[in-house]
Design a protein around this motif. Structure first.
Motif, short mmCIF file in Angstrom:
data_model
loop_
_atom_site.label_atom_id
_atom_site.label_comp_id
_atom_site.label_asym_id
_atom_site.label_seq_id
_atom_site.Cartn_x
_atom_site.Cartn_y
_atom_site.Cartn_z
N ARG A 34 0.84 -1.19 0.00
CA ARG A 34 0.00 0.00 0.00
C ARG A 34 0.89 1.25 0.00
O ARG A 34 1.87 1.32 0.73
CB ARG A 34 -0.92 0.01 1.22
CG ARG A 34 -2.09 0.97 1.11
CD ARG A 34 -3.02 0.85 2.30
NE ARG A 34 -4.26 1.57 2.11
CZ ARG A 34 -5.38 1.03 1.67
NH1 ARG A 34 -5.41 -0.27 1.38
NH2 ARG A 34 -6.48 1.73 1.51
N ALA A 35 0.52 2.22 -0.82
CA ALA A 35 1.26 3.47 -0.88
C ALA A 35 1.04 4.28 0.39
O ALA A 35 -0.08 4.40 0.88
CB ALA A 35 0.82 4.29 -2.09
N VAL A 36 2.14 4.82 0.92
CA VAL A 36 2.09 5.71 2.08
C VAL A 36 3.09 6.83 1.83
O VAL A 36 4.28 6.57 1.60
CB VAL A 36 2.45 4.98 3.39
CG1 VAL A 36 2.35 5.94 4.57
CG2 VAL A 36 1.56 3.78 3.62
N GLY A 37 2.63 8.08 1.85
CA GLY A 37 3.51 9.19 1.54
C GLY A 37 4.10 9.02 0.16
O GLY A 37 3.39 8.74 -0.81
N ARG A 38 5.44 9.14 0.07
CA ARG A 38 6.12 8.96 -1.21
C ARG A 38 6.72 7.56 -1.34
O ARG A 38 7.55 7.32 -2.22
CB ARG A 38 7.21 10.03 -1.37
CG ARG A 38 6.64 11.41 -1.65
CD ARG A 38 7.72 12.45 -1.84
NE ARG A 38 8.32 12.84 -0.57
CZ ARG A 38 9.25 13.78 -0.46
NH1 ARG A 38 9.71 14.39 -1.54
NH2 ARG A 38 9.74 14.10 0.72
N GLY A 39 6.29 6.65 -0.49
CA GLY A 39 6.80 5.29 -0.54
C GLY A 39 5.68 4.28 -0.44
O GLY A 39 4.54 4.55 -0.84
N TRP A 40 5.99 3.11 0.11
CA TRP A 40 5.00 2.06 0.25
C TRP A 40 5.34 1.18 1.45
O TRP A 40 6.48 1.12 1.91
CB TRP A 40 4.90 1.20 -1.01
CG TRP A 40 6.11 0.35 -1.26
CD1 TRP A 40 6.36 -0.91 -0.78
CD2 TRP A 40 7.27 0.71 -2.01
NE1 TRP A 40 7.58 -1.37 -1.20
CE2 TRP A 40 8.17 -0.39 -1.95
CE3 TRP A 40 7.65 1.85 -2.73
CZ2 TRP A 40 9.40 -0.37 -2.58
CZ3 TRP A 40 8.88 1.86 -3.35
CH2 TRP A 40 9.73 0.75 -3.29
N PRO A 42 8.98 6.55 14.63
CA PRO A 42 7.74 6.05 15.23
C PRO A 42 6.48 6.67 14.63
O PRO A 42 5.48 5.96 14.42
CB PRO A 42 7.90 6.42 16.71
CG PRO A 42 9.38 6.39 16.93
CD PRO A 42 9.97 6.93 15.65
N SER A 43 6.49 7.97 14.34
CA SER A 43 5.31 8.60 13.77
C SER A 43 5.00 8.04 12.38
O SER A 43 3.82 7.83 12.02
CB SER A 43 5.49 10.12 13.69
OG SER A 43 6.61 10.45 12.88
N ARG A 44 6.03 7.78 11.59
CA ARG A 44 5.82 7.18 10.28
C ARG A 44 5.38 5.73 10.41
O ARG A 44 4.56 5.25 9.62
CB ARG A 44 7.11 7.27 9.46
CG ARG A 44 7.50 8.69 9.09
CD ARG A 44 8.85 8.74 8.39
NE ARG A 44 9.25 10.11 8.09
CZ ARG A 44 10.43 10.47 7.64
NH1 ARG A 44 11.36 9.52 7.43
NH2 ARG A 44 10.73 11.73 7.42
N ALA A 45 5.93 5.04 11.40
CA ALA A 45 5.50 3.65 11.64
C ALA A 45 4.02 3.59 11.99
O ALA A 45 3.32 2.66 11.60
CB ALA A 45 6.34 3.04 12.75
N LEU A 46 3.53 4.59 12.71
CA LEU A 46 2.11 4.64 13.03
C LEU A 46 1.28 4.85 11.76
O LEU A 46 0.22 4.22 11.59
CB LEU A 46 1.84 5.76 14.03
CG LEU A 46 0.43 5.89 14.56
CD1 LEU A 46 -0.06 4.60 15.24
CD2 LEU A 46 0.33 7.06 15.56
N ASP A 47 1.76 5.69 10.85
CA ASP A 47 1.09 5.85 9.56
C ASP A 47 1.09 4.54 8.77
O ASP A 47 0.11 4.19 8.11
CB ASP A 47 1.78 6.94 8.73
CG ASP A 47 1.61 8.33 9.30
OD1 ASP A 47 0.68 8.54 10.10
OD2 ASP A 47 2.43 9.21 8.96
N ASP A 48 2.19 3.81 8.85
CA ASP A 48 2.28 2.52 8.16
C ASP A 48 1.26 1.53 8.71
O ASP A 48 0.61 0.80 7.95
CB ASP A 48 3.69 1.94 8.30
CG ASP A 48 4.76 2.83 7.71
OD1 ASP A 48 4.42 3.69 6.87
OD2 ASP A 48 5.93 2.68 8.09
#
Length: 247
Positions: A6-12, A78-84
């Protein structure tokens, strides 16, 4: 088993979904950080298979900056991990109609609590971390020990100082320690998976051969398949069997 991306931000973010033929429940596993993620990877792959055989679909995934997800080590926060985790929850709901429970493993518990609060979901702490700042201190102490471990480096001729840019062999984002320190548990999980002495009546006690992976850097023998099967049986018995039970 199938890949989920799944795409998240500019990555996946990439995960592996182990599907039960007719799932009565589903688990989203929020993995631990750094060497604990690597050390436990095979354990949770086997656990997912065992749970799927008992009617529980399981989605495991890699945070961005780890495993097969996009980015490099220094992208992990951690904040990005939460988005993931948020993205993988959406994917799991698209793939399975079964009620979802979140399982936070070690530091993943800090993320599971927040995600569960957002979505009104039950969550479980697997040998959970309660304070991000304390976990950071523990990781730093372990890193210092391993850098100067003469069993690992028998020809080490001088003390090796900590590198502020790396931790347990991983490059760090400059704000990682600050962010991790902000994360602290504020609520109790619905149930725990932990050592027997830390469990209450509603929790699932780990077989004696399983809790030790937390303190290990290297593999120390084959994984105990019988213990994994027994634990999967106990977890499956703890899971809700009707959607209204996990609304």
């Amino acid at each position: 088993m199938r890949r989920v991306q799944r795409a998240v931000g500019r990555g996946w973010v990439q995960g592996m979904l182990c599907e039960a033929p007719a799932p009565r429940a589903a688990l989203l596993v929020l993995p631990p950080f750094f060497h604990e993620w690597q050390r436990s990877y095979r354990l949770f792959a086997l656990m997912a298979d065992a749970l799927a055989a008992r009617g529980i679909s399981v989605l495991r995934f890699d945070y961005r900056g780890t495993g097969e997800s996009s980015g490099d080590d220094a992208d992990f926060l951690p904040s990005r991990a939460l988005d993931d985790a948020e993205a993988m929850l959406a994917s799991l709901r698209e793939c399975s109609p079964a009620p979802v429970t979140l399982v936070g493993v070690r530091a993943g518990t800090l993320l599971a609590e927040r995600l569960a609060e957002r979505h009104g979901l039950p969550w479980c702490a697997w040998q959970g971390v309660e304070r991000g700042d304390e976990h950071w201190s523990e990781l730093r102490e372990r890193d210092a020990h391993e850098r100067n471990n003469r069993n690992r480096f028998p020809f080490l001729d001088r003390h090796r100082a900590l590198d502020p840019a790396t931790l347990m062999g991983h490059r760090l984002h400059p704000e990682f320690a600050l962010e991790l320190g902000i994360f602290q548990r504020a609520a109790e999980p619905a149930w725990r998976i932990d050592r027997a002495e830390r469990c209450g009546p509603a929790d699932v006690a780990l077989p004696e051969t399983l809790p030790g992976w937390v303190g290990q850097i290297d593999l120390q023998g084959a994984l105990p398949l019988a213990a994994i099967a027994a634990l999967a049986e106990a977890i499956a018995a703890r899971m809700p069997s009707r959607p209204e039970q996990a609304a």
